[in-house]
Enzyme design. Structure first.
Site, PDB file in Angstrom:
ATOM      1  N   CYS A 114       0.816  -1.203   0.000  1.00 59.74           N
ATOM      2  CA  CYS A 114       0.000   0.000   0.000  1.00 59.74           C
ATOM      3  C   CYS A 114       0.858   1.266   0.000  1.00 59.74           C
ATOM      4  O   CYS A 114       1.575   1.531  -0.949  1.00 59.74           O
ATOM      5  CB  CYS A 114      -0.978  -0.052   1.167  1.00 59.74           C
ATOM      6  SG  CYS A 114      -2.463   0.934   0.944  1.00 59.74           S
ATOM      7  N   HIS A 115       0.825   2.064   1.075  1.00 56.78           N
ATOM      8  CA  HIS A 115       1.626   3.287   1.175  1.00 56.78           C
ATOM      9  C   HIS A 115       3.008   3.006   1.765  1.00 56.78           C
ATOM     10  O   HIS A 115       3.828   3.916   1.872  1.00 56.78           O
ATOM     11  CB  HIS A 115       0.905   4.318   2.055  1.00 56.78           C
ATOM     12  CG  HIS A 115      -0.329   4.892   1.430  1.00 56.78           C
ATOM     13  ND1 HIS A 115      -1.533   4.223   1.420  1.00 56.78           N
ATOM     14  CD2 HIS A 115      -0.540   6.068   0.802  1.00 56.78           C
ATOM     15  CE1 HIS A 115      -2.441   4.965   0.808  1.00 56.78           C
ATOM     16  NE2 HIS A 115      -1.873   6.092   0.421  1.00 56.78           N
TER      17      HIS A 115
END
Length: 184
Positions: A114-115
């Site tokens: 994800c991030h």
């Protein structure tokens, strides 16, 4: 019962407040189910606050050690979960960035979702690598010299990446496989 392919391996999970709970819990369970021992590392001792989609508070998780108390040599693999504020805080901490930079340079496997790649970007650990991430992180990866593809799970010489929570089944299976292979 899963095959115990990670018996004897120590896996670091680096996270802080704002971590996406499912991206911490599911990979941790996957590697522990495969026989690994995990350690939750953070910036401070105590506990961290997980989140559900950056909106709702999740559970709190007890920190095993601070990142300042350990070395990449203490671990066989590293997991970098996402959430937006978690990697944003990590990438502003010189000790966390140095840990990730040294870990990446060691050739030991890393799983990031994800991030989470924001911390890898700050550690200059995506240059020349191919990975995936949440869409809002992709320009940062490209600007840091990485190549981005939009796939469920991507592996580049021990670096395993995925885009979002719905990719977790593929991500978890692949990190167990890559962590079992060891140093690349």
């Amino acid at each position: 019962m899963p095959q115990q392919t990670l018996t004897g391996k120590r896996v670091a999970i680096l996270a802080t407040d704002g971590v996406e709970q499912v991206e911490l819990v599911e990979p941790r369970s996957a590697v522990e189910d495969a026989g690994a021992t995990t350690a939750l590392l953070s910036l401070d001792s105590g506990s961290i606050q997980a989140m559900h989609h950056d909106v709702d508070k999740g559970d709190t998780f007890t920190v095993d050690q601070t990142v300042a108390q350990v070395s990449p040599a203490d671990f066989d693999a590293l997991i970098l979960p996402g959430g937006t504020t978690n990697p944003d805080k990590l990438r502003q901490d010189p000790t966390a960035v140095d840990f990730v930079k040294q870990f990446a340079a060691s050739g030991k496997p890393i799983g990031v979702i994800c991030h989470g790649p924001w911390t890898l970007v700050e550690a200059d650990a995506v240059r020349g690598r191919t990975l995936t991430s949440y869409p809002s992180v992709r320009t940062d990866i490209r600007n840091a010299g990485g190549t981005v593809v939009d796939e469920e799970v991507v592996t580049d010489n021990g670096l395993v990446s995925s885009r979002k929570p719905s990719d977790l089944p593929a991500f978890c299976a692949k990190i167990v496989e890559e962590f079992a292979e060891g140093k690349h």
